[in-house]
Design a protein around this motif. Structure first.
Motif, mmCIF file in Angstrom:
data_model
loop_
_atom_site.group_PDB
_atom_site.id
_atom_site.type_symbol
_atom_site.label_atom_id
_atom_site.label_comp_id
_atom_site.label_asym_id
_atom_site.label_seq_id
_atom_site.Cartn_x
_atom_site.Cartn_y
_atom_site.Cartn_z
ATOM 1 N N SER A 4 0.827 -1.213 0.000
ATOM 2 C CA SER A 4 0.000 0.000 0.000
ATOM 3 C C SER A 4 0.861 1.261 0.000
ATOM 4 N N THR A 5 1.962 1.219 0.751
ATOM 5 C CA THR A 5 2.887 2.350 0.807
ATOM 6 C C THR A 5 4.308 1.828 0.666
ATOM 7 N N ASP B 290 5.528 -0.268 3.714
ATOM 8 C CA ASP B 290 4.911 -1.545 4.056
ATOM 9 C C ASP B 290 5.751 -2.701 3.532
ATOM 10 N N LEU C 170 6.868 0.088 -4.790
ATOM 11 C CA LEU C 170 5.788 -0.634 -4.108
ATOM 12 C C LEU C 170 5.829 -2.141 -4.369
#
Length: 235
Positions: free
Chosen positions: A183-184, A187, A202
């Motif tokens: 998601s970011t 993460d 990502l």
């Protein structure tokens, strides 16, 4: 002639021949079914072996994507000055052309000349050079190779550097790639998959999908899926 000394009548012979023929046909049918089962199982096993070989090779290389040595900052001394560009896009998937390009640390020591070699003392400096390069005392050499996998004419091909493409496996009906995205950028785990990631930073994993078919139509098409996690964060 007495009744006991008589032979078989024509009707009895015909009945015996008919029964024998039925038994023979049953045995032949069992044999044919067993042979067809063997051929179909053998074809399926060959497809599984082909897929295992290709996908295990690709998994090794996917896991090494983004591995450019032991230091983050690398001086680009390649002849064309193209090493930094490869760092920025170490993995690309062309969904239209069905091509997967990987810039990865060389797996093994028996391959052809690498596209680049990073020489580093793993303390203060790293430098990228074109093709092969031998380290001096106090240095480590990291061979870097650009590999391109492509799907064309029912074949999966691999191209390394300037060499001609080599056929890895025949009888391919589909080849697809998608990326597990976080998601970011901070993460660790992938939360969704996409074939067109908006940001390489990502990407956390790569899903490979390969569908093989039997040219003799002895077994149905088989699709094989594997997921390889990236060991190195992409820029």
């Amino acid at each position: 002639m007495s009744r006991r000394s008589r032979g078989f009548s024509l009707v009895e012979l015909l009945i015996a021949l008919a029964l024998s023929l039925i038994v023979v046909l049953g045995v032949v049918q069992v044999f044919i079914a067993a042979k067809n089962t063997y051929l179909s199982q053998n074809a399926a096993a060959n497809m599984q072996e082909d897929a295992r070989f290709v996908l295990s090779k690709m998994i090794q290389e996917v896991r090494m994507v983004g591995m450019f040595g032991c230091l983050e900052t690398i001086t680009d001394s390649s002849q064309k000055g193209d090493f930094h560009a490869s760092q920025l896009a170490p993995i690309r998937w062309d969904s239209g052309g069905r091509k997967l390009t990987l810039v990865t640390a060389d797996v093994g020591v028996n391959g052809d000349k690498p596209d680049w070699t990073v020489l580093s003392d793993c303390r203060t400096h790293s430098t990228a050079y074109s093709e092969g390069r031998k380290p001096v005392a106090g240095q480590l050499a990291f061979p870097i190779r650009r590999l391109t996998y492509s799907y064309s004419n029912d074949q999966l091909l691999m191209k390394s550097g300037a060499a001609a493409p080599q056929v890895l496996v025949d009888n391919v009906s589909a080849f697809d790639v998608s990326f597990g995205l976080a998601s970011t950028a901070t993460d660790l785990a992938a939360s969704r998959y996409s074939s067109n990631p908006p940001d390489a930073a990502l990407i956390r994993s790569v899903r490979l999908s390969l569908t093989l078919f039997d040219p003799n139509h002895r077994v149905a098409d088989q699709t094989f899926n594997v997921v390889a996690a990236l060991r190195n964060r992409l820029p």
